[in-house]
Enzyme design. Structure first.
Site, PDB file in Angstrom:
ATOM      1  N   SER A 240      47.876  28.064  27.041  1.00  0.00           N
ATOM      2  CA  SER A 240      47.028  27.605  27.966  1.00  0.00           C
ATOM      3  C   SER A 240      46.480  26.845  26.918  1.00  0.00           C
ATOM      4  CB  SER A 240      46.047  28.218  28.800  1.00  0.00           C
ATOM      5  OG  SER A 240      45.034  29.040  28.142  1.00  0.00           O
ATOM      6  N   LYS A 241      45.218  25.650  27.301  1.00  0.00           N
ATOM      7  CA  LYS A 241      44.841  25.008  26.344  1.00  0.00           C
ATOM      8  C   LYS A 241      43.762  25.788  26.192  1.00  0.00           C
ATOM      9  CE  LYS A 241      45.012  19.836  27.349  1.00  0.00           C
ATOM     10  NZ  LYS A 241      45.421  19.772  28.989  1.00  0.00           N
ATOM     11  N   ARG A 242      43.314  26.769  27.168  1.00  0.00           N
ATOM     12  CA  ARG A 242      41.632  27.355  25.872  1.00  0.00           C
ATOM     13  C   ARG A 242      42.443  28.046  24.423  1.00  0.00           C
ATOM     14  NH1 ARG A 242      39.471  32.739  26.812  1.00  0.00           N
ATOM     15  NH2 ARG A 242      40.820  32.809  29.394  1.00  0.00           N
ATOM     16  N   HIS A 243      43.413  28.599  24.803  1.00  0.00           N
ATOM     17  CA  HIS A 243      43.929  29.281  23.853  1.00  0.00           C
ATOM     18  C   HIS A 243      44.757  28.719  22.855  1.00  0.00           C
ATOM     19  CE1 HIS A 243      43.984  32.731  26.820  1.00  0.00           C
ATOM     20  NE2 HIS A 243      42.513  32.942  25.564  1.00  0.00           N
TER      21      HIS A 243
END
Ligand code: GLU
Length: 475
Positions: A240-243
């Site tokens: 994901s973006k956050r990761h």
């Protein structure tokens, strides 16, 4: 045989981290074998392809240091050739016109859904006489794929992967408007570009079976395939973006060095014993397809940061100053800096770099830790520094006069004076050094205090000290 690899991004978005890794693997494999890596921009989807994305992909590759051989190939410009190949298959009876209407295809999908099986085209025009073609329907060209036996991909990463031909339907090669499908374009381009190795994400594994059928129908050699597991997040789920599912340019803005990101990316999925750090030369020597793992690698920001810190500590000081200067167009304004460093500041930064780079993990941290060098007087002290100076202001009484008398303004010279002062007032060195550091850098931590003073120079050191020691406590 000359090894020819290719990186074939679709310019529908930026160069994301997985694409960067695919490019890197192709680049390394080509270099390892003295071959070439070609770059093909797959811009046949005219609606979704943009010039901005093309530019971002080229910039991202350049920043990562991944160069390609020859000119960039734009897939769309080869549409006439794709059409020609589809028509040659038609002429040989290995493909056929299909006049099924969108409604008919929808019905096939609907039936499949109802019966709980995967939707496939039922081959209704495969053996039908085109003389029966309905009025006004523009046909597509479909591959006459084998209906029995198996399609096998001998994959350098996944091993032998087998599909039953009865499960693969007759795929579309050319749409009714005469444009090629992705499946056809990739095969024709890889063949015409003499590609020997296709290294890409394993989301293309099923496409490899389809493409193999096209190669076979054309009587062309199938390149060696290598399908690399995708990158997952730290929790094992899709990235994901956050990761970390960011564009390569985001890593640049976050302050990573391209060589560190490269080293990190190669280890995401490929290993060489337990070696973590590789020079480019070592990578080229060691890289192989057989050491790419079969399970998805997990993206780990902390690991990337540590690696980046390592690369920064090893890096040349002037190079690091250039690298942080590269961040100024984005970060300069909010730090009261312009888009470039004035020459005098640049000199100071280079001089201070040995101390600064010991602590920072990213170039952004490095820029921030150099705050004391570019801060405008009177300095704004952060909270910790304010409290250190609040507690220790009295212990600095008399220091400015002693420093003013110093003739040898060097780290050793100022150290002697500060030590003497601490002794004279019966304090430990730290009890003097900490408030002094707070006054001179605005922070509670910095590179070695005496190095800081040496780099700031006598005038600036004294002026900053006086700013803070004048009656009103600075906020
Ligand atoms: N253009 C495809 C993509 O960006 C890659 C095609 C390929 O590597 O064969 O996913």
């Amino acid at each position: 045989m000359t090894v020819v690899t290719r990186f074939a991004p679709s310019p529908t978005g930026f160069l994301h981290i997985g694409g960067g890794r695919t490019a890197l693997f192709n680049w390394l494999y080509a270099k390892r074998h003295g071959g070439k890596m070609l770059l093909r921009i797959e811009d046949t989807d005219r609606e979704r392809s943009t010039d901005a994305a093309i530019e971002a992909i080229l910039d991202g590759l350049k920043w990562l240091g991944l160069d390609w051989d020859g000119d960039v190939v734009y897939q769309f410009s080869r549409a006439a050739r794709h059409k020609e190949v589809a028509e040659s298959l038609l002429a040989e009876g290995r493909a056929y016109y299909c006049y099924a209407t969108p409604q008919e295809l929808e019905e096939m999908r609907e039936t499949a859904r109802r019966e709980g099986r995967p939707s496939r085209y039922d081959g209704r025009w495969r053996d039908r006489d085109p003389a029966e073609a309905p009025e006004g329907v523009k046909p597509v060209i479909r591959l006459k794929a084998p209906t029995e036996g198996e399609t096998v991909v001998e994959d350098a990463v996944q091993g032998r992967v087998v599909w039953q031909n009865k499960d693969l339907d007759d795929l579309v090669l050319l749409r009714s408007d005469g444009t090629p499908t992705y499946m056809l374009a990739v095969v024709v381009d890889d063949h015409d570009m003499d590609v020997t190795h296709v290294i890409r994400g394993d989301d293309h594994l099923t496409n490899a079976a389809r493409q193999t059928q096209i190669y076979k129908a054309l009587g062309w050699d199938v390149p060696q395939m290598a399908h690399v597991p995708l990158i997952h997040g730290p929790d094992g789920a899709k990235l994901s973006k956050r990761h970390g599912a960011l564009g390569v340019e985001a890593y640049r803005s976050l302050g990573y060095l391209p060589e560190a990101l490269r080293n990190y990316l190669v280890r995401l999925g490929w290993s060489h014993g337990d070696q973590e750090i590789f020079s480019t030369e070592e990578l080229i020597q060691a890289f192989d397809l057989s050491s790419i793992g079969r399970s998805p690698a997990r993206f780990d920001f902390a690991k990337l940061e540590n690696l980046n810190g390592h690369y920064m500590r090893q890096a040349d000081d002037a190079y690091l100053v250039e690298a942080i200067e590269g961040l100024l167009p984005e970060l300069g304004d909010e730090r009261g800096l312009g888009r470039t460093f004035p020459p005098a500041l640049k000199q100071k930064l280079v001089a201070a770099m040995p101390g600064l780079k010991e602590r920072a993990k990213t170039l952004v941290e490095l820029l921030d830790s150099a705050y004391y060098l570019y801060a405008q007087r009177p300095l704004k002290l952060d909270e910790k520094a304010q409290s250190l100076l609040g507690d220790g202001r009295a212990r600095l009484d008399g220091i400015p006069a002693k420093l003013r008398a110093v003739t040898d303004w060097s780290a050793a010279g100022v150290e002697a004076v500060v030590r003497e002062h601490a002794e004279a007032i019966g304090a430990k060195l730290g009890q003097v050094a900490q408030p002094l550091r707070a006054a001179l850098t605005g922070r509670a931590t910095s590179p070695g205090l005496f190095d800081v003073m040496a780099v700031l120079g006598k005038d600036e050191t004294l002026s900053r000290l006086e700013d803070q020691l004048s009656n009103a406590p600075a906020a």
